[in-house]
Scaffold this active site. Structure first.
Site, PDB file in Angstrom:
ATOM      1  N   LYS A  28      66.221  74.721  95.783  1.00 47.05           N
ATOM      2  CA  LYS A  28      66.243  75.254  96.359  1.00 47.05           C
ATOM      3  C   LYS A  28      64.683  76.136  96.125  1.00 47.05           C
ATOM      4  O   LYS A  28      64.166  76.574  97.046  1.00 47.05           O
ATOM      5  CB  LYS A  28      67.467  75.928  95.722  1.00 47.05           C
ATOM      6  N   ARG A 103      76.853  83.108  95.232  1.00 48.32           N
ATOM      7  CA  ARG A 103      76.391  81.915  94.069  1.00 48.32           C
ATOM      8  C   ARG A 103      78.396  82.041  94.180  1.00 48.32           C
ATOM      9  O   ARG A 103      78.662  80.832  93.817  1.00 48.32           O
ATOM     10  CB  ARG A 103      76.327  82.169  93.236  1.00 48.32           C
ATOM     11  N   ARG A 149      61.484  69.528  84.398  1.00 47.02           N
ATOM     12  CA  ARG A 149      61.319  70.831  85.039  1.00 47.02           C
ATOM     13  C   ARG A 149      60.692  71.511  84.261  1.00 47.02           C
ATOM     14  O   ARG A 149      60.514  71.738  82.843  1.00 47.02           O
ATOM     15  CB  ARG A 149      62.705  71.744  85.810  1.00 47.02           C
ATOM     16  N   ARG A 182      62.122  75.863  81.530  1.00 46.61           N
ATOM     17  CA  ARG A 182      63.046  77.081  80.966  1.00 46.61           C
ATOM     18  C   ARG A 182      64.259  77.111  80.464  1.00 46.61           C
ATOM     19  O   ARG A 182      64.628  76.139  79.672  1.00 46.61           O
ATOM     20  CB  ARG A 182      64.269  77.361  82.764  1.00 46.61           C
ATOM     21  N   ARG A 193      75.650  74.628  83.554  1.00 48.03           N
ATOM     22  CA  ARG A 193      75.733  75.379  84.977  1.00 48.03           C
ATOM     23  C   ARG A 193      75.936  74.476  86.098  1.00 48.03           C
ATOM     24  O   ARG A 193      76.852  74.870  86.816  1.00 48.03           O
ATOM     25  CB  ARG A 193      73.909  74.858  85.148  1.00 48.03           C
TER      26      ARG A 193
HETATM   27  P1  AP5 Z   1      63.479  73.685  91.230  1.00 51.31           P
HETATM   28  O1  AP5 Z   1      62.844  73.827  93.550  1.00 51.31           O
HETATM   29  O2  AP5 Z   1      63.096  74.796  90.121  1.00 51.31           O
HETATM   30  O3  AP5 Z   1      65.335  73.259  91.612  1.00 51.31           O
HETATM   31  P2  AP5 Z   1      66.370  74.504  92.019  1.00 51.31           P
HETATM   32  O4  AP5 Z   1      67.828  74.394  92.929  1.00 51.31           O
HETATM   33  O5  AP5 Z   1      65.420  76.286  92.640  1.00 51.31           O
HETATM   34  O6  AP5 Z   1      67.227  74.989  90.500  1.00 51.31           O
HETATM   35  P3  AP5 Z   1      67.502  75.834  89.384  1.00 51.31           P
HETATM   36  O7  AP5 Z   1      67.694  75.892  88.610  1.00 51.31           O
HETATM   37  O8  AP5 Z   1      66.644  76.669  90.191  1.00 51.31           O
HETATM   38  O9  AP5 Z   1      68.273  76.175  90.353  1.00 51.31           O
HETATM   39  P4  AP5 Z   1      69.999  77.104  90.124  1.00 51.31           P
HETATM   40  O10 AP5 Z   1      70.661  77.401  90.962  1.00 51.31           O
HETATM   41  O11 AP5 Z   1      70.888  76.811  88.280  1.00 51.31           O
HETATM   42  O12 AP5 Z   1      68.991  78.585  88.901  1.00 51.31           O
HETATM   43  P5  AP5 Z   1      69.106  80.011  89.395  1.00 51.31           P
HETATM   44  O13 AP5 Z   1      67.194  80.599  88.487  1.00 51.31           O
HETATM   45  O14 AP5 Z   1      69.256  79.874  90.434  1.00 51.31           O
HETATM   46  O15 AP5 Z   1      63.547  72.364  91.641  1.00 51.31           O
HETATM   47  C1  AP5 Z   1      63.754  71.231  90.588  1.00 51.31           C
HETATM   48  C2  AP5 Z   1      63.298  70.376  89.684  1.00 51.31           C
HETATM   49  O16 AP5 Z   1      63.282  69.506  90.238  1.00 51.31           O
HETATM   50  C3  AP5 Z   1      61.623  70.924  89.658  1.00 51.31           C
HETATM   51  O17 AP5 Z   1      61.141  70.347  88.390  1.00 51.31           O
HETATM   52  C4  AP5 Z   1      61.141  70.160  91.103  1.00 51.31           C
HETATM   53  O18 AP5 Z   1      59.117  69.937  90.543  1.00 51.31           O
HETATM   54  C5  AP5 Z   1      61.585  69.257  91.007  1.00 51.31           C
HETATM   55  N1  AP5 Z   1      62.241  68.870  93.254  1.00 51.31           N
HETATM   56  C6  AP5 Z   1      62.664  69.839  93.397  1.00 51.31           C
HETATM   57  N2  AP5 Z   1      62.546  69.292  95.123  1.00 51.31           N
HETATM   58  C7  AP5 Z   1      61.948  67.683  94.671  1.00 51.31           C
HETATM   59  C8  AP5 Z   1      62.504  66.699  95.061  1.00 51.31           C
HETATM   60  N3  AP5 Z   1      62.805  66.713  96.818  1.00 51.31           N
HETATM   61  N4  AP5 Z   1      62.055  65.698  94.857  1.00 51.31           N
HETATM   62  C9  AP5 Z   1      61.986  65.648  93.700  1.00 51.31           C
HETATM   63  N5  AP5 Z   1      61.711  66.260  92.429  1.00 51.31           N
HETATM   64  C10 AP5 Z   1      61.964  67.695  93.636  1.00 51.31           C
HETATM   65  O19 AP5 Z   1      69.798  80.637  88.581  1.00 51.31           O
HETATM   66  C11 AP5 Z   1      69.989  80.686  86.688  1.00 51.31           C
HETATM   67  C12 AP5 Z   1      70.989  81.807  86.068  1.00 51.31           C
HETATM   68  O20 AP5 Z   1      70.593  83.161  86.938  1.00 51.31           O
HETATM   69  C13 AP5 Z   1      72.753  81.208  86.229  1.00 51.31           C
HETATM   70  O21 AP5 Z   1      72.709  80.014  85.700  1.00 51.31           O
HETATM   71  C14 AP5 Z   1      73.327  82.179  86.790  1.00 51.31           C
HETATM   72  O22 AP5 Z   1      73.568  82.412  85.674  1.00 51.31           O
HETATM   73  C15 AP5 Z   1      72.111  83.565  87.072  1.00 51.31           C
HETATM   74  N6  AP5 Z   1      72.626  83.453  88.558  1.00 51.31           N
HETATM   75  C16 AP5 Z   1      71.188  83.203  89.158  1.00 51.31           C
HETATM   76  N7  AP5 Z   1      72.145  83.637  90.580  1.00 51.31           N
HETATM   77  C17 AP5 Z   1      73.178  84.274  90.653  1.00 51.31           C
HETATM   78  C18 AP5 Z   1      73.961  84.631  91.379  1.00 51.31           C
HETATM   79  N8  AP5 Z   1      74.224  84.853  92.006  1.00 51.31           N
HETATM   80  N9  AP5 Z   1      74.669  84.825  90.979  1.00 51.31           N
HETATM   81  C19 AP5 Z   1      75.517  84.971  89.686  1.00 51.31           C
HETATM   82  N10 AP5 Z   1      74.745  83.862  88.245  1.00 51.31           N
HETATM   83  C20 AP5 Z   1      73.401  84.221  88.817  1.00 51.31           C
END
Ligand code: AP5
Length: 240
Positions: A28, A103, A149, A182, A193
């Site tokens: 994402k 989410r 990552r 991270r 997660r």
């Molecule tokens: P990346 O693009 O970073 O993936 P992502 O989907 O953004 O993954 P996240 O881990 O950031 O999502 P998340 O939803 O768990 O975390 P968030 O920060 O939102 O890619 C991942 C890796 O893969 C990278 O190394 C990249 O290079 C590689 N990659 C990408 N595309 C690729 C491809 N096509 N091929 C090969 N490699 C690839 O949330 C963190 C925490 O915050 C949550 O756990 C929660 O506690 C809180 N939180 C956030 N939002 C909310 C909400 N709305 N409600 C409640 N709590 C929330």
């Protein structure tokens, strides 16, 4: 209201809200950055906003820190208030990309209500229903992406030791900063997660499918191929 045909200059186009759905590690953030760059609209990542609150030690950050470290979701009311504040800023006038929000079904219902009001100076944006793109990736691939990552604390660029390593190990290609892992990318927290995703976020796909807003992109492919499919969906998604 239909999205506009692709304008000659993507940065002059009214894009409307785009929601990127997908499991942790689906890509994402990677795709949101590319879309933001192409159209000149903001990437609104609730994960990044929350991490910023944690770093700054705000009241929200203090409440969110332990929850995030356990791999659970931060309570809906806290996240929705934070998003409302961000969406009310003027840079959302032509559209915005929501990455990691909503989410839960409760967050999606809140967002529907929020967008119903004419909140944006550009009224066209208020009338465009969000386009929801689900980036689908299998469990094994997610695991590798999350454990591999690394990111730059200065410019935010995301790397992966398996798929897109930096030229020099652990150093950002752009600004030479030392890359970080991270805190929630440990195996134990990743597993929590993924459980939270299955329990609380997967039902969202049905919610948006029921409203005719959901589009699917196969996220298992390389970044550029996924990006091409995502952009194609944004530009022609309403006419699929
Ligand atoms: P990346 O693009 O970073 O993936 P992502 O989907 O953004 O993954 P996240 O881990 O950031 O999502 P998340 O939803 O768990 O975390 P968030 O920060 O939102 O890619 C991942 C890796 O893969 C990278 O190394 C990249 O290079 C590689 N990659 C990408 N595309 C690729 C491809 N096509 N091929 C090969 N490699 C690839 O949330 C963190 C925490 O915050 C949550 O756990 C929660 O506690 C809180 N939180 C956030 N939002 C909310 C909400 N709305 N409600 C409640 N709590 C929330």
């Amino acid at each position: 209201m239909e999205r506009q045909e692709l304008a000659a200059d993507p940065k002059a186009q009214t894009v409307g809200p785009v929601i990127l759905l997908g499991a942790p590690g689906a890509g994402k953030g990677t795709q949101a950055k590319l879309i933001a760059q192409r159209y000149g609209i903001p990437q609104i990542s609730t994960g990044d906003l929350l991490r910023d609150h944690v770093t700054r030690g705000t009241e929200l950050g203090r409440k969110a820190k332990a929850v995030m470290e356990r791999g659970e979701l931060v309570p809906d009311n806290l996240v929705c208030d934070m998003v409302a504040e961000r969406l009310n800023r003027p840079d959302c006038g032509r559209g915005f990309i929501l990455d990691g929000f909503p989410r839960t079904v409760a967050q999606a219902q809140w967002l529907d209500q929020f967008l119903t009001g004419n909140l944006f100076e550009n009224k066209a944006v208020s009338k465009i229903r969000p386009l929801v793109i689900n980036i689908a990736v299998g469990y094994n691939q997610l695991w590798k992406r999350l454990t591999g990552r690394r990111s730059c604390p200065t410019c935010g660029r995301i790397y992966n030791v398996y798929f897109s390593p930096s030229r020099v190990a652990d150093i950002c290609d752009v600004d030479g900063a030392k890359l970080i892992t991270r805190r929630d990318d440990s195996e134990e927290v990743i597993s929590q997660r993924l459980k939270a995703y299955e329990r609380q976020t997967l039902p969202l796909a049905e919610y948006y499918r029921g409203q005719g807003q959901l589009r699917e992109v196969d996220g298992e492919r390389d970044v550029n191929t996924v990006s091409a499919a995502t952009l194609e969906t944004i530009e022609h998604g309403d006419r699929l």
